[in-house]
Scaffold this motif. Structure first.
Motif, PDB file in Angstrom:
ATOM      1  N   SER B  42      81.917  86.053  46.424  1.00 55.75           N
ATOM      2  CA  SER B  42      82.988  87.363  46.777  1.00 55.75           C
ATOM      3  C   SER B  42      83.200  86.977  48.618  1.00 55.75           C
ATOM      4  CB  SER B  42      82.159  88.689  46.476  1.00 55.75           C
ATOM      5  OG  SER B  42      80.554  88.797  47.131  1.00 55.75           O
ATOM      6  N   LEU B  43      82.462  86.468  49.206  1.00 56.45           N
ATOM      7  CA  LEU B  43      82.903  87.137  51.006  1.00 56.45           C
ATOM      8  C   LEU B  43      84.170  86.129  51.303  1.00 56.45           C
ATOM      9  CD1 LEU B  43      82.620  87.857  53.348  1.00 56.45           C
ATOM     10  CD2 LEU B  43      80.796  85.885  54.097  1.00 56.45           C
ATOM     11  N   LEU B  65      95.693  85.245  40.029  1.00 56.52           N
ATOM     12  CA  LEU B  65      95.124  83.634  39.871  1.00 56.52           C
ATOM     13  C   LEU B  65      94.973  83.228  40.811  1.00 56.52           C
ATOM     14  CD1 LEU B  65      98.954  83.024  38.345  1.00 56.52           C
ATOM     15  CD2 LEU B  65      97.300  82.084  37.036  1.00 56.52           C
ATOM     16  N   VAL B  66      95.284  83.224  42.289  1.00 54.59           N
ATOM     17  CA  VAL B  66      94.534  82.519  43.575  1.00 54.59           C
ATOM     18  C   VAL B  66      93.084  83.312  43.249  1.00 54.59           C
ATOM     19  CG1 VAL B  66      94.574  82.111  45.847  1.00 54.59           C
ATOM     20  CG2 VAL B  66      96.617  81.988  44.956  1.00 54.59           C
ATOM     21  N   MET B  67      92.623  84.089  42.745  1.00 51.82           N
ATOM     22  CA  MET B  67      91.479  84.413  42.986  1.00 51.82           C
ATOM     23  C   MET B  67      90.639  83.742  41.659  1.00 51.82           C
ATOM     24  SD  MET B  67      90.460  86.981  45.470  1.00 51.82           S
ATOM     25  CE  MET B  67      91.447  85.617  46.310  1.00 51.82           C
ATOM     26  N   LEU B  68      91.064  84.132  40.592  1.00 46.25           N
ATOM     27  CA  LEU B  68      90.763  83.006  39.332  1.00 46.25           C
ATOM     28  C   LEU B  68      90.408  81.504  39.808  1.00 46.25           C
ATOM     29  CD1 LEU B  68      89.624  83.217  36.803  1.00 46.25           C
ATOM     30  CD2 LEU B  68      92.206  82.408  36.123  1.00 46.25           C
ATOM     31  N   GLY B  69      91.383  80.915  40.343  1.00 47.88           N
ATOM     32  CA  GLY B  69      91.924  79.652  40.392  1.00 47.88           C
ATOM     33  C   GLY B  69      89.988  79.032  41.991  1.00 47.88           C
ATOM     34  N   GLY B  70      89.892  80.037  43.105  1.00 50.27           N
ATOM     35  CA  GLY B  70      89.499  79.974  44.069  1.00 50.27           C
ATOM     36  C   GLY B  70      87.841  80.265  43.089  1.00 50.27           C
ATOM     37  N   TYR B  71      88.313  80.813  42.516  1.00 51.84           N
ATOM     38  CA  TYR B  71      86.253  81.592  41.572  1.00 51.84           C
ATOM     39  C   TYR B  71      85.552  79.911  41.330  1.00 51.84           C
ATOM     40  CZ  TYR B  71      83.075  83.887  40.048  1.00 51.84           C
ATOM     41  OH  TYR B  71      80.907  84.222  39.466  1.00 51.84           O
ATOM     42  N   LEU B  72      86.769  79.804  40.615  1.00 55.84           N
ATOM     43  CA  LEU B  72      86.213  78.533  39.244  1.00 55.84           C
ATOM     44  C   LEU B  72      85.501  77.413  40.178  1.00 55.84           C
ATOM     45  CD1 LEU B  72      89.055  78.223  36.184  1.00 55.84           C
ATOM     46  CD2 LEU B  72      86.354  78.738  36.515  1.00 55.84           C
ATOM     47  N   MET B  73      86.542  77.527  41.366  1.00 55.55           N
ATOM     48  CA  MET B  73      86.594  75.955  42.263  1.00 55.55           C
ATOM     49  C   MET B  73      85.152  76.231  44.055  1.00 55.55           C
ATOM     50  SD  MET B  73      87.735  73.625  42.602  1.00 55.55           S
ATOM     51  CE  MET B  73      89.973  72.855  42.641  1.00 55.55           C
ATOM     52  N   ALA B  74      85.135  77.132  43.782  1.00 52.14           N
ATOM     53  CA  ALA B  74      83.951  77.488  44.462  1.00 52.14           C
ATOM     54  C   ALA B  74      82.218  77.965  43.496  1.00 52.14           C
ATOM     55  CB  ALA B  74      83.640  79.066  44.746  1.00 52.14           C
ATOM     56  N   GLY B  75      83.371  77.952  42.442  1.00 52.03           N
ATOM     57  CA  GLY B  75      81.630  78.170  41.390  1.00 52.03           C
ATOM     58  C   GLY B  75      81.284  77.058  40.889  1.00 52.03           C
ATOM     59  N   GLY B  76      82.083  75.994  40.404  1.00 56.75           N
ATOM     60  CA  GLY B  76      82.282  74.073  40.117  1.00 56.75           C
ATOM     61  C   GLY B  76      81.078  73.795  40.861  1.00 56.75           C
ATOM     62  N   ALA B  77      81.781  74.400  42.284  1.00 58.94           N
ATOM     63  CA  ALA B  77      81.321  73.493  43.603  1.00 58.94           C
ATOM     64  C   ALA B  77      79.497  73.650  44.048  1.00 58.94           C
ATOM     65  CB  ALA B  77      81.958  74.042  45.086  1.00 58.94           C
ATOM     66  N   LEU B 297      78.199  88.840  57.509  1.00 58.05           N
ATOM     67  CA  LEU B 297      78.613  89.000  56.737  1.00 58.05           C
ATOM     68  C   LEU B 297      79.324  89.952  56.081  1.00 58.05           C
ATOM     69  CD1 LEU B 297      75.496  88.191  54.032  1.00 58.05           C
ATOM     70  CD2 LEU B 297      77.182  86.438  54.233  1.00 58.05           C
ATOM     71  N   LEU B 298      79.371  91.727  57.407  1.00 55.34           N
ATOM     72  CA  LEU B 298      79.484  92.362  57.162  1.00 55.34           C
ATOM     73  C   LEU B 298      81.430  92.153  57.646  1.00 55.34           C
ATOM     74  CD1 LEU B 298      80.290  94.892  55.976  1.00 55.34           C
ATOM     75  CD2 LEU B 298      79.107  95.905  58.530  1.00 55.34           C
ATOM     76  N   TYR B 299      80.838  90.939  59.093  1.00 54.30           N
ATOM     77  CA  TYR B 299      81.925  91.182  60.327  1.00 54.30           C
ATOM     78  C   TYR B 299      82.975  90.925  59.768  1.00 54.30           C
ATOM     79  CZ  TYR B 299      83.521  88.578  64.033  1.00 54.30           C
ATOM     80  OH  TYR B 299      84.534  87.878  64.584  1.00 54.30           O
ATOM     81  N   LEU B 300      82.464  89.137  58.896  1.00 57.56           N
ATOM     82  CA  LEU B 300      83.434  88.193  58.355  1.00 57.56           C
ATOM     83  C   LEU B 300      84.459  88.922  57.249  1.00 57.56           C
ATOM     84  CD1 LEU B 300      84.814  85.173  59.083  1.00 57.56           C
ATOM     85  CD2 LEU B 300      83.447  84.700  56.764  1.00 57.56           C
ATOM     86  N   ALA B 301      83.994  89.406  56.143  1.00 52.57           N
ATOM     87  CA  ALA B 301      84.365  90.000  55.494  1.00 52.57           C
ATOM     88  C   ALA B 301      85.808  91.582  56.645  1.00 52.57           C
ATOM     89  CB  ALA B 301      84.100  91.382  54.599  1.00 52.57           C
TER      90      ALA B 301
END
Lengths: 96, 315
Positions: B42-43, B65-77, B297-301
């Protein structure tokens, strides 16, 4: 905002980052401190679980971000002062 | 785009050996989601989406689309990371209930799932967004899996520093998705996340030294000592603070962003100073360290949200 003030801010930022980077690098060059008795570090080393990192690699890993940071500041300065900037830097983007 | 060193934040279920309840039986679906570490991603998604709005005016469809792609890539990693780290996940209390060490999934299944996610993400981003976006996301995946997990994590106290680069890819991904290119602002956002990573993870590492020592992961507190790690957190935060000013200085963001960056950064620095003071006084420093970990965590968000809001208001 006044250009002189902006430039002064920039150089303050550069100086602050240089000092911070000096202390970051100093820790890498400093000899490794013995782990306190009974600490997780001592336990890990005694059990052979914690490997001693490679010194030259440690230095390289610490220097790399410092170089990147320096390049970023140079790039930022040149973008704000186009008269001093080479056309190559001015037009730097990664085209699709 | 990856969940880089963010696997360290996976303060998952408590250890049964610590006298806490054992893992509940979970479904395969729930385990697959757990492999992607959704809370951590999520962050990463915030640091992807906010730069998109800072770079331009993306359509909702593009953002999704970018969120979905990003989620899949990060989730895969993250899944591949769990495959590679399955030996130490069984040793560390906070990771012992993950799908592999708890025996709910076989390692090969996890690896196949991780690779499938990365392949799907690459296709999705390359086909529907652009090739540069897909390449950057994939670079983050490789950086996380090979440079961080495979090479540095168990061999160097700089694991989090250099490995942090993988977690810094999302702003590049977001920026490239909207502009199709990278510029100085995108690179600065990359470096902001890069310099944010050490103070964030070392705050956690300070409190989880026993776990890391047991697993043989040479985190900074185990190699440099607690006090030096805290000083290092301070110096990295000094650089971070000035780096967050740079996008304003080059004219990318306005005063709203600048004020947010200074206030948020000042609070982070204040927390670290408080932790150092407690350690120097010989009083418990774990309270301030927890605060620094959570607040970072909050800071970066919030910092990235401020970028998006600043640009949106300026248009």
């Amino acid at each position: 905002m006044n250009t002189a003030v902006l430039d002064a801010l920039f150089w303050i930022a550069v100086a602050a980052c240089a000092v911070a980077q000096f202390f970051i690098l100093r820790a890498v060059f400093a000899p490794e401190a013995p782990a306190p008795v009974g600490s997780p570090a001592e336990a890990g080393r005694a059990a052979g679980r914690l490997r001693r990192p490679s010194r030259p690699l440690e230095i390289a890993w610490a220097v790399l971000p410092a170089v990147g940071l320096a390049l970023l500041f140079v790039w930022a300065w040149q973008l704000q002062h186009p008269s001093l900037t080479s056309p190559v830097i001015r037009s730097f983007t990664v085209p699709l | 785009m990856t969940g880089i060193p963010l696997d360290e934040t996976a303060v998952t279920a408590p250890s049964p050996r610590e006298g806490k309840p054992a893992a509940k039986k979970t479904s395969l679906g729930r385990d697959l989601i757990a492999l992607t570490k959704p809370r951590i991603i999520s962050l990463l998604l915030v640091t992807t989406a906010a730069p998109m709005y800072a770079a331009g005016s993306p359509s909702i469809g593009l953002v999704m689309l970018v969120m979905l792609g990003g989620y899949l890539m990060a989730g895969g990693a993250n899944a591949v990371n769990m495959y590679l780290d399955r030996d130490i996940d069984d040793v560390m209390a906070r990771t012992r209930l993950r799908p592999i060490p708890s025996g709910r999934m076989r390692p090969q299944q996890v690896l196949a799932f991780g690779v499938a996610c990365a392949v799907a993400a690459t296709w999705l981003l390359a086909y529907f967004v652009n090739v540069l976006t897909a390449a950057l996301a994939l670079a983050g995946f490789y950086f996380y899996v090979f440079i961080y997990t495979r090479w540095l994590k168990r061999s160097s106290p700089q694991n989090i520093v250099i490995g942090g680069a993988a977690g810094a890819f999302p702003p590049l991904v977001g920026w490239a998705a909207v502009t199709g290119s990278l510029d100085i602002v995108a690179i600065t956002l990359f470096l902001i996340v890069f310099y944010w990573t050490p103070p964030h993870f070392w705050a956690l590492a300070l409190m989880k030294q026993v776990d890391y020592g047991r697993a043989g992961v040479p985190m900074a507190p185990l190699v440099w000592g607690e006090r030096e790690t805290m000083y290092q957190m301070f110096w990295y935060t000094i650089i971070l603070l000035w780096l967050t000013v740079l996008p304003w200085w080059v004219g990318a963001f306005g005063l709203l962003y600048l004020a947010s960056a200074l206030v948020l950064g000042g609070l982070l620095l204040g927390g670290i100073v408080q932790m150092i003071r407690a350690a120097r006084a010989g009083t418990p420093w774990s309270g301030p360290a927890w605060w620094v970990y959570k607040y970072s965590l909050l800071y970066l968000a919030l910092l990235f949200v401020a970028m998006g809001v600043d640009r949106a208001l300026a248009r």
